[in-house]
Scaffold this motif. Structure first.
Motif, PDB file in Angstrom:
ATOM      1  N   LYS A   1       0.841  -1.219   0.000  1.00 40.53           N
ATOM      2  CA  LYS A   1       0.000   0.000   0.000  1.00 40.53           C
ATOM      3  C   LYS A   1       0.862   1.250   0.000  1.00 40.53           C
ATOM      4  O   LYS A   1       0.613   2.211  -0.715  1.00 40.53           O
ATOM      5  CB  LYS A   1      -0.900   0.005   1.245  1.00 40.53           C
ATOM      6  CG  LYS A   1      -2.159  -0.802   1.081  1.00 40.53           C
ATOM      7  CD  LYS A   1      -3.364  -0.107   1.678  1.00 40.53           C
ATOM      8  CE  LYS A   1      -4.275   0.389   0.601  1.00 40.53           C
ATOM      9  NZ  LYS A   1      -5.572   0.841   1.024  1.00 40.53           N
ATOM     10  N   ARG A   2       1.899   1.223   0.849  1.00 45.84           N
ATOM     11  CA  ARG A   2       2.747   2.396   0.966  1.00 45.84           C
ATOM     12  C   ARG A   2       3.463   2.695  -0.348  1.00 45.84           C
ATOM     13  O   ARG A   2       3.772   3.855  -0.652  1.00 45.84           O
ATOM     14  CB  ARG A   2       3.762   2.193   2.102  1.00 45.84           C
ATOM     15  CG  ARG A   2       4.246   3.492   2.684  1.00 45.84           C
ATOM     16  CD  ARG A   2       5.219   3.276   3.798  1.00 45.84           C
ATOM     17  NE  ARG A   2       6.393   2.540   3.352  1.00 45.84           N
ATOM     18  CZ  ARG A   2       7.429   2.268   4.124  1.00 45.84           C
ATOM     19  NH1 ARG A   2       7.420   2.646   5.387  1.00 45.84           N
ATOM     20  NH2 ARG A   2       8.463   1.610   3.662  1.00 45.84           N
ATOM     21  N   ALA A   3       3.723   1.648  -1.118  1.00 50.51           N
ATOM     22  CA  ALA A   3       4.382   1.853  -2.418  1.00 50.51           C
ATOM     23  C   ALA A   3       3.381   2.284  -3.494  1.00 50.51           C
ATOM     24  O   ALA A   3       3.754   2.466  -4.656  1.00 50.51           O
ATOM     25  CB  ALA A   3       5.107   0.571  -2.834  1.00 50.51           C
ATOM     26  N   GLY A   4       2.103   2.412  -3.118  1.00 51.18           N
ATOM     27  CA  GLY A   4       1.114   2.924  -4.061  1.00 51.18           C
ATOM     28  C   GLY A   4       0.336   1.864  -4.819  1.00 51.18           C
ATOM     29  O   GLY A   4      -0.425   2.188  -5.736  1.00 51.18           O
ATOM     30  N   PHE A   5       0.503   0.604  -4.451  1.00 51.71           N
ATOM     31  CA  PHE A   5      -0.231  -0.456  -5.142  1.00 51.71           C
ATOM     32  C   PHE A   5      -1.663  -0.556  -4.616  1.00 51.71           C
ATOM     33  O   PHE A   5      -1.935  -0.242  -3.452  1.00 51.71           O
ATOM     34  CB  PHE A   5       0.489  -1.797  -4.966  1.00 51.71           C
ATOM     35  CG  PHE A   5       1.809  -1.863  -5.688  1.00 51.71           C
ATOM     36  CD1 PHE A   5       1.840  -1.984  -7.069  1.00 51.71           C
ATOM     37  CD2 PHE A   5       3.009  -1.788  -4.993  1.00 51.71           C
ATOM     38  CE1 PHE A   5       3.051  -2.036  -7.750  1.00 51.71           C
ATOM     39  CE2 PHE A   5       4.223  -1.839  -5.661  1.00 51.71           C
ATOM     40  CZ  PHE A   5       4.247  -1.964  -7.048  1.00 51.71           C
ATOM     41  N   SER A   6      -2.564  -1.013  -5.487  1.00 55.76           N
ATOM     42  CA  SER A   6      -3.968  -1.130  -5.088  1.00 55.76           C
ATOM     43  C   SER A   6      -4.215  -2.465  -4.394  1.00 55.76           C
ATOM     44  O   SER A   6      -3.674  -3.503  -4.786  1.00 55.76           O
ATOM     45  CB  SER A   6      -4.878  -1.005  -6.313  1.00 55.76           C
ATOM     46  OG  SER A   6      -4.633  -2.065  -7.218  1.00 55.76           O
ATOM     47  N   VAL A   7      -5.017  -2.408  -3.330  1.00 52.44           N
ATOM     48  CA  VAL A   7      -5.341  -3.606  -2.552  1.00 52.44           C
ATOM     49  C   VAL A   7      -6.852  -3.786  -2.545  1.00 52.44           C
ATOM     50  O   VAL A   7      -7.591  -2.848  -2.248  1.00 52.44           O
ATOM     51  CB  VAL A   7      -4.816  -3.478  -1.107  1.00 52.44           C
ATOM     52  CG1 VAL A   7      -5.231  -4.685  -0.276  1.00 52.44           C
ATOM     53  CG2 VAL A   7      -3.297  -3.308  -1.089  1.00 52.44           C
TER      54      VAL A   7
END
Ligand SMILES: Nc1nc2c(ncn2[C@@H]2O[C@H](COP(=O)(O)OP(=O)(O)OP(=O)(O)O)[C@@H](O)[C@H]2O)c(=O)[nH]1
Ligand SMILES: [Mg+2]
Length: 235
Positions: free
Chosen positions: A192-198
């Motif tokens: 999440k912190r790296a900007g990926f969608s969860v």
């Protein structure tokens, strides 16, 4: 997208073969199962070897000793990525995670989710007949995690997940040292912190009927001290 299901095992002789055959029924051409066995004293590793020689979609990674779920998964991720997997799944081998749910996780990732999580705590999800203490630990763990990390993930300790390889390629995997539930929290947090969608998909989590749980007080304590560290600590 070619998927590899990583299946960590420690003393799962009563479950492994049934699980691999169940996965055979839901996986597609080109998908793989990778068993990661930490030299189980009950002979699970030999059962895995037998399955590897019979079924071309199965692989096994033998590790010398029990080090916890985290290190086993990291070794499995590395192998799966090196073998060209485009999707990498995590799943328990005790049937708490239903193999019939695997195609939904894969579909969510193929539809664009960078990380799809099987979730007990979104509408439609749930747990089997857990006692009050077990429910409290699991729910409390989710709330505690949310308090510090604010991820908006309802089931941050869950271990039924499907990563796009881009997520694992982007994370500094060797830097992840968590062993138990904390490993699940940390991988989702870093993604999440790296900007990926969860995305969370509802699942029903059933208690194992064969074999013994490896859940321990130590694993719970590890999550308690690691969660604040993730938020305020080194990384
Ligand atoms: N390779 C490896 N696998 C492990 C290790 N610890 C647990 N596992 C496997 O990880 C999966 C989940 O472990 P479980 O013992 O079911 O623990 P849990 O799901 O956290 O706890 P329960 O809900 O009580 O079953 C199972 O497939 C285990 O065999 C380990 O140290 N090494
Ligand atoms: Mg389990």
């Amino acid at each position: 997208m070619r998927a590899t299901v990583c299946l960590p095992t420690y003393n799962e002789r009563a479950n492994l073969e049934r699980m691999v055959r169940a996965l055979q029924g839901v996986l597609r051409e080109g998908d793989r199962v990778l068993v990661i066995d930490d030299s189980s004293p009950d002979g699970t590793g030999e059962i895995a070897d037998g399955l590897v020689s019979e079924l071309s979609f199965v692989g096994v990674l033998h590790r010398p000793r029990k080090e916890g779920l985290g290190p086993a998964y990291l070794a499995g991720f590395r192998r799966a990525l090196d073998e060209g997997a485009e999707l990498v799944l995590e799943m328990d081998c005790d049937f708490s995670h239903n193999p019939a749910d695997v195609p939904r996780l894969i579909a969510a990732a193929e539809d664009g989710a960078d990380l799809a999580i099987g979730s007990r705590y979104v509408p439609g999800g749930g747990v089997g007949d857990w006692g009050l203490v077990r429910r409290a630990i699991s729910r409390g763990g989710s709330l505690y995690t949310e308090l510090f990390l604010r991820m908006g993930v309802k089931d941050p300790t869950g271990g039924f997940k499907c990563f796009r390889r881009s997520v694992l390629d982007a994370l500094d995997l060797p830097a992840i040292t968590a062993k138990g539930y904390a490993f699940q929290i940390e991988t989702t947090y870093l993604a999440k912190r790296a900007g990926f969608s969860v995305v969370e998909l509802p699942i029903t989590f059933d208690d194992r009927t064969h074999g013994a749980s490896k859940m321990s007080r130590r694993i719970v304590l590890e999550a308690i001290w690691r969660v604040p560290l993730l938020r305020f600590g080194r990384t």
